[in-house]
Design a protein around this motif. Sequence first.
Motif, mmCIF file in Angstrom:
data_model
loop_
_atom_site.group_PDB
_atom_site.id
_atom_site.type_symbol
_atom_site.label_atom_id
_atom_site.label_comp_id
_atom_site.label_asym_id
_atom_site.label_seq_id
_atom_site.Cartn_x
_atom_site.Cartn_y
_atom_site.Cartn_z
ATOM 1 N N CYS A 1 10.745 -24.780 7.080
ATOM 2 C CA CYS A 1 10.829 -23.535 6.209
ATOM 3 C C CYS A 1 12.316 -22.951 5.951
ATOM 4 O O CYS A 1 12.745 -22.766 4.917
ATOM 5 C CB CYS A 1 9.953 -22.744 6.517
ATOM 6 S SG CYS A 1 7.966 -22.807 6.486
ATOM 7 N N LYS B 1 -0.238 -21.470 6.662
ATOM 8 C CA LYS B 1 -1.026 -21.059 7.642
ATOM 9 C C LYS B 1 -1.412 -22.443 8.623
ATOM 10 O O LYS B 1 -1.143 -23.610 7.967
ATOM 11 C CB LYS B 1 -2.398 -20.509 7.009
ATOM 12 C CG LYS B 1 -2.142 -19.113 6.320
ATOM 13 C CD LYS B 1 -3.425 -18.680 5.809
ATOM 14 C CE LYS B 1 -3.217 -17.260 5.392
ATOM 15 N NZ LYS B 1 -3.004 -16.362 6.570
ATOM 16 N N ARG C 1 11.773 -21.427 2.434
ATOM 17 C CA ARG C 1 10.374 -20.941 2.234
ATOM 18 C C ARG C 1 10.229 -19.747 3.188
ATOM 19 O O ARG C 1 10.643 -20.058 4.351
ATOM 20 C CB ARG C 1 9.446 -22.020 2.590
ATOM 21 C CG ARG C 1 7.898 -21.283 2.612
ATOM 22 C CD ARG C 1 6.896 -22.693 2.725
ATOM 23 N NE ARG C 1 5.518 -21.971 2.706
ATOM 24 C CZ ARG C 1 4.320 -22.731 2.572
ATOM 25 N NH1 ARG C 1 4.381 -23.719 2.219
ATOM 26 N NH2 ARG C 1 3.050 -22.033 2.455
ATOM 27 N N VAL D 1 7.501 -17.545 4.229
ATOM 28 C CA VAL D 1 6.374 -17.327 4.786
ATOM 29 C C VAL D 1 5.883 -18.897 5.215
ATOM 30 O O VAL D 1 5.572 -19.830 4.049
ATOM 31 C CB VAL D 1 5.312 -16.859 4.055
ATOM 32 C CG1 VAL D 1 3.951 -16.669 4.854
ATOM 33 C CG2 VAL D 1 5.777 -15.453 3.486
#
Length: 306
Positions: free
Chosen positions: A234, A244, A239, A241
Motif C-alpha cells: 500500500c 480489509k 494506497r 487505506v
Amino acid sequence: MTFTLSTSLPFDHIDKPQEWGTMQALHEIARAVEAAGFYAGTVTDHPVPSSRWLDNGGHYAQDPFVMLSMLGATTTTLRLQTNILVLPYRNPFITARAVSSLDHFTGGRVILGLGAGYMKAEYKALGVDFDSRNDIMDEYMKAMKLAWTGEDFTFEGNGYTALGNRVLPTPAQTPHPPLLVGGNSKRALRRAVELGDAWHPFFVPKAITDTARTANLEGDEDILAAIAYMAEHCEKIGRAVPPKVIASSTYSVKAGWNAQEALDHFANLKSLGVDGSGATIYTETRAEYLEQAQKFGEDVIAKIDF
C-alpha cells in the motif's frame, strides 16, 4: 461495522438430493441462515471439475449466479457472495453483466469473491490457458470495473476488444460490489492492494495446499506477515487505506461444537486484524442443519460484540 460472519451453503452436496437439492431446501436453508444473523451466504464455482479431483475429495458446485439469484429472491437482507468465482473462466463482460443484474435486482447485496483458481484440468476443459491465469485475472478485474461505470467504454483485452460498449443498469452498489480477492500468494496480496476492496484468504494447512496448488497459510504468524506485506505494498503504490481482511470459512459447526470456542476463535482473528470470517455447518439432514443454524445464531452471532 462489527466482525461479520458468512456461511458456506450446502447446495453442492448431491448425494442426498431431497435434503439439499430442491427448491424447498433452498428456501428453508436461505431463510434459516438469514434469521440466524449470518451476514452473507456463499457459493462456490466449479463448472466442470475433473472426475479425478471429484473422486479424491473434491466437490460439485452449482452455477454461482443461478444459486445466488434464487437465494436473493428468497431473502431480503442476506448478502450474496461468491466464494470464490474463478474469474478467468468467463469473459469479463459476461461476468460484469451477471453481477450488475444480480446486484441491481437485489438492492445491492452482492459480494464478489474472486480467485485465479488452481484446477488445471478444469482450465483445459474450458479452453483457458492455465499458466496465464494470473495475468488474465488482473486484466479481467480492470475490464469489469470499466463495464460497471455505466458509461461507454473501450478496452483492448487478450483475444477480445470493446470499441465503445455499454452495460446498464449498473450495480446498485457504487462503484461496484465489494471485490474480495482470494489467494494466499504474494501476487494475490498485491492484487488485493492494487485492484481489490478486501483480501479473502483461505486458511489451510500445508497438507492441503500441496494438492490445491495454493500458498500455505495456517498460523497467526502467517496472517500477520501477509497483512504486513499488504501494508508495505500500500505504501509503495500510494494506497491510503489497506484492504480489509475477510477470511473464507475458518470454523466448522459439527457435532459437539462449542460456542465459547467459536467466540474465542473469531475474537483471536479480530485481534490479528481480520474483519470477517465464516462458519460452515456440517450435518447429515436438512432438519439438523436448520437447528444448528439457529443455535449458532443465538449462541455465537448474537454475542459477537467486537
